[in-house]
Design a protein around this motif. Structure first.
Motif, PDB file in Angstrom:
ATOM      1  N   ALA A 111      -1.735   0.193   5.977  1.00 33.90           N
ATOM      2  CA  ALA A 111      -1.293  -1.015   6.675  1.00 33.90           C
ATOM      3  C   ALA A 111       0.081  -1.450   6.171  1.00 33.90           C
ATOM      4  O   ALA A 111       0.961  -1.822   6.963  1.00 33.90           O
ATOM      5  CB  ALA A 111      -2.311  -2.133   6.479  1.00 33.90           C
ATOM      6  N   ARG A 112       0.287  -1.387   4.850  1.00 33.18           N
ATOM      7  CA  ARG A 112       1.596  -1.769   4.289  1.00 33.18           C
ATOM      8  C   ARG A 112       2.688  -0.821   4.754  1.00 33.18           C
ATOM      9  O   ARG A 112       3.814  -1.239   5.037  1.00 33.18           O
ATOM     10  CB  ARG A 112       1.532  -1.796   2.761  1.00 33.18           C
ATOM     11  CG  ARG A 112       0.591  -2.839   2.199  1.00 33.18           C
ATOM     12  CD  ARG A 112       0.891  -3.117   0.732  1.00 33.18           C
ATOM     13  NE  ARG A 112       0.948  -1.913  -0.086  1.00 33.18           N
ATOM     14  CZ  ARG A 112      -0.091  -1.367  -0.684  1.00 33.18           C
ATOM     15  NH1 ARG A 112      -1.301  -1.895  -0.538  1.00 33.18           N
ATOM     16  NH2 ARG A 112       0.054  -0.294  -1.451  1.00 33.18           N
ATOM     17  N   ALA A 150       3.588  -7.855   2.531  1.00 30.39           N
ATOM     18  CA  ALA A 150       4.017  -7.069   3.689  1.00 30.39           C
ATOM     19  C   ALA A 150       3.892  -7.883   4.973  1.00 30.39           C
ATOM     20  O   ALA A 150       4.769  -7.828   5.852  1.00 30.39           O
ATOM     21  CB  ALA A 150       3.189  -5.789   3.784  1.00 30.39           C
ATOM     22  N   GLU A 183      -3.875  -5.212  -4.751  1.00 31.12           N
ATOM     23  CA  GLU A 183      -3.766  -4.491  -3.484  1.00 31.12           C
ATOM     24  C   GLU A 183      -3.669  -5.475  -2.323  1.00 31.12           C
ATOM     25  O   GLU A 183      -2.836  -5.322  -1.413  1.00 31.12           O
ATOM     26  CB  GLU A 183      -4.968  -3.568  -3.292  1.00 31.12           C
ATOM     27  CG  GLU A 183      -4.850  -2.692  -2.049  1.00 31.12           C
ATOM     28  CD  GLU A 183      -6.058  -1.799  -1.838  1.00 31.12           C
ATOM     29  OE1 GLU A 183      -5.874  -0.630  -1.447  1.00 31.12           O
ATOM     30  OE2 GLU A 183      -7.197  -2.280  -2.051  1.00 31.12           O
ATOM     31  N   LEU A 184      -4.502  -6.524  -2.351  1.00 34.60           N
ATOM     32  CA  LEU A 184      -4.438  -7.551  -1.316  1.00 34.60           C
ATOM     33  C   LEU A 184      -3.125  -8.321  -1.418  1.00 34.60           C
ATOM     34  O   LEU A 184      -2.523  -8.665  -0.398  1.00 34.60           O
ATOM     35  CB  LEU A 184      -5.618  -8.509  -1.466  1.00 34.60           C
ATOM     36  CG  LEU A 184      -5.691  -9.654  -0.449  1.00 34.60           C
ATOM     37  CD1 LEU A 184      -5.843  -9.119   0.968  1.00 34.60           C
ATOM     38  CD2 LEU A 184      -6.842 -10.607  -0.796  1.00 34.60           C
ATOM     39  N   LEU A 196      -5.474  -0.420   3.115  1.00 36.77           N
ATOM     40  CA  LEU A 196      -4.400  -1.391   2.923  1.00 36.77           C
ATOM     41  C   LEU A 196      -3.061  -0.727   2.643  1.00 36.77           C
ATOM     42  O   LEU A 196      -2.010  -1.244   3.041  1.00 36.77           O
ATOM     43  CB  LEU A 196      -4.763  -2.362   1.798  1.00 36.77           C
ATOM     44  CG  LEU A 196      -5.553  -3.605   2.236  1.00 36.77           C
ATOM     45  CD1 LEU A 196      -6.844  -3.234   2.944  1.00 36.77           C
ATOM     46  CD2 LEU A 196      -5.807  -4.527   1.060  1.00 36.77           C
ATOM     47  N   GLN A 197      -3.063   0.410   1.970  1.00 38.91           N
ATOM     48  CA  GLN A 197      -1.800   1.108   1.724  1.00 38.91           C
ATOM     49  C   GLN A 197      -1.182   1.574   3.037  1.00 38.91           C
ATOM     50  O   GLN A 197       0.034   1.459   3.254  1.00 38.91           O
ATOM     51  CB  GLN A 197      -2.020   2.303   0.790  1.00 38.91           C
ATOM     52  CG  GLN A 197      -0.721   3.035   0.446  1.00 38.91           C
ATOM     53  CD  GLN A 197      -0.939   4.142  -0.576  1.00 38.91           C
ATOM     54  OE1 GLN A 197      -2.026   4.287  -1.138  1.00 38.91           O
ATOM     55  NE2 GLN A 197       0.098   4.918  -0.823  1.00 38.91           N
ATOM     56  N   ALA A 241      -1.148  -0.985  12.057  1.00 42.62           N
ATOM     57  CA  ALA A 241      -1.387  -1.777  10.845  1.00 42.62           C
ATOM     58  C   ALA A 241      -2.692  -2.552  10.958  1.00 42.62           C
ATOM     59  O   ALA A 241      -3.476  -2.629  10.001  1.00 42.62           O
ATOM     60  CB  ALA A 241      -0.216  -2.738  10.614  1.00 42.62           C
ATOM     61  N   LEU A 252      -0.432  -6.474   0.344  1.00 41.84           N
ATOM     62  CA  LEU A 252      -0.552  -6.598   1.797  1.00 41.84           C
ATOM     63  C   LEU A 252      -0.032  -7.950   2.273  1.00 41.84           C
ATOM     64  O   LEU A 252       0.662  -8.035   3.295  1.00 41.84           O
ATOM     65  CB  LEU A 252      -2.013  -6.427   2.225  1.00 41.84           C
ATOM     66  CG  LEU A 252      -2.271  -6.636   3.720  1.00 41.84           C
ATOM     67  CD1 LEU A 252      -1.598  -5.550   4.549  1.00 41.84           C
ATOM     68  CD2 LEU A 252      -3.765  -6.689   4.011  1.00 41.84           C
ATOM     69  N   PHE A 272      -6.801 -10.003   9.158  1.00 40.79           N
ATOM     70  CA  PHE A 272      -6.644 -10.454   7.773  1.00 40.79           C
ATOM     71  C   PHE A 272      -7.797 -11.349   7.356  1.00 40.79           C
ATOM     72  O   PHE A 272      -8.333 -11.227   6.237  1.00 40.79           O
ATOM     73  CB  PHE A 272      -5.316 -11.196   7.620  1.00 40.79           C
ATOM     74  CG  PHE A 272      -5.052 -11.670   6.220  1.00 40.79           C
ATOM     75  CD1 PHE A 272      -4.711 -10.777   5.217  1.00 40.79           C
ATOM     76  CD2 PHE A 272      -5.176 -13.016   5.900  1.00 40.79           C
ATOM     77  CE1 PHE A 272      -4.486 -11.210   3.921  1.00 40.79           C
ATOM     78  CE2 PHE A 272      -4.953 -13.460   4.603  1.00 40.79           C
ATOM     79  CZ  PHE A 272      -4.602 -12.560   3.610  1.00 40.79           C
ATOM     80  N   MET A 302      -6.006  -2.196   8.575  1.00 45.66           N
ATOM     81  CA  MET A 302      -6.645  -3.322   7.899  1.00 45.66           C
ATOM     82  C   MET A 302      -8.135  -3.360   8.210  1.00 45.66           C
ATOM     83  O   MET A 302      -8.961  -3.607   7.334  1.00 45.66           O
ATOM     84  CB  MET A 302      -5.970  -4.631   8.307  1.00 45.66           C
ATOM     85  CG  MET A 302      -4.562  -4.791   7.745  1.00 45.66           C
ATOM     86  SD  MET A 302      -3.633  -6.140   8.523  1.00 45.66           S
ATOM     87  CE  MET A 302      -4.621  -7.559   8.042  1.00 45.66           C
TER      88      MET A 302
END
Length: 262
Positions: free
Chosen positions: A82-83, A200, A193-194, A79-80, A70, A197, A170, A74
């Motif tokens: 990472a989630r 998540a 999108e952020l 990001l997808q 993850a 995350l 992050f 990042m």
């Protein structure tokens, strides 16, 4: 379990062969795995206790792998991905919370017998647990000075201490995105999108906090307020950690959101 890879696999009792040729037993090294739980004479719950902690350590290993993935995602603005990795972490944490209910079937009387055979060992010594804390962003270098940490474990923890954490990843992500207003993002008014995350990351934070809380309750039920195994602080220590958070900045940003009249 179907296996299609042509890579080779080897282990303590497994010769190097194409993975596609390995049986289920060979692939998972079942024969070796089942030798790792040794009975302790006079302690009927020893098999259960040891296997339960080994299972926990295996899940810690999986969680660490996914947290590392993850963080790398990042770093690469994926990001997808990472989630997705963080979602797997949370599912693992849910399993660990449920696992506590099984461990909690040990009665106070049975544990009183068992702990006489545990020597100075304590779950406090779990280095993977500390690695999860470090990679998530809660780094406490004092643990490296514990006499219970081996040289090899100290090398691992030192590496984790020096490498970027999820918090670092992050913050760098926020820099690349122009330091957006976290309140606006969390409220759903900017950068969805952020925002996804952030949710998540907080799910991971909450999942680990639930495990901490459940662990403290289970320990209190079994041993009350006695000292923990190996002379550790027991329930008092565990309770002191329940409020720990990996991402306090993200929790605080929620507090700053304006309230709206219905």
């Amino acid at each position: 379990m179907p296996v299609h890879s042509t890579a080779t696999e080897s282990g303590p009792d497994t010769p190097a062969r194409p993975v596609s040729a390995l049986s289920y037993n060979e692939l998972n090294q079942i024969d070796h795995l089942l030798t790792l739980q040794q009975p302790i004479p006079g302690a009927p719950d020893a098999l259960f206790f040891v296997a339960a902690h080994q299972i926990t350590e295996l899940w810690f290993k999986v969680i660490l792998h996914e947290l590392d993935a993850a963080r790398l995602a990042m770093d690469g603005n994926a990001l997808q991905e990472a989630r997705r990795r963080l979602a797997r972490v949370v599912r693992g944490e849910e399993v660990l919370v449920a696992h506590l209910r099984a461990v909690g079937t040990i009665t106070p009387g049975d544990f009183a017998i068992l702990r006489t055979h545990l020597g100075t060992s304590s779950a406090y010594e779990s280095v993977q647990f500390r690695e999860i804390e470090f990679v998530s962003g809660r780094k406490d270098p004092r643990f490296l000075n514990s006499p219970r940490v081996t040289d090899a474990e100290r090398v691992r923890l030192t590496a984790r201490l020096r490498e970027p954490s999820l918090v670092d990843a992050f913050e760098e992500l926020l820099d690349r995105r122009g330091q957006p207003d976290l309140g606006e993002v969390i409220a759903g008014r900017a950068d969805p999108e952020l925002g996804a995350l952030i949710e998540a990351l907080l799910e991971h934070d909450e999942g680990f906090a639930r495990w901490r809380h459940g662990h403290a309750l289970m320990t209190e039920r079994i041993i009350g307020y006695q000292a923990g195994t190996g002379g550790t602080g027991g329930v008092d220590y565990l309770r002191s950690t329940v409020g720990h958070r990996f991402f306090p900045q993200l929790w605080e940003a929620r507090s700053a959101l304006p309230s709206y009249e219905p």
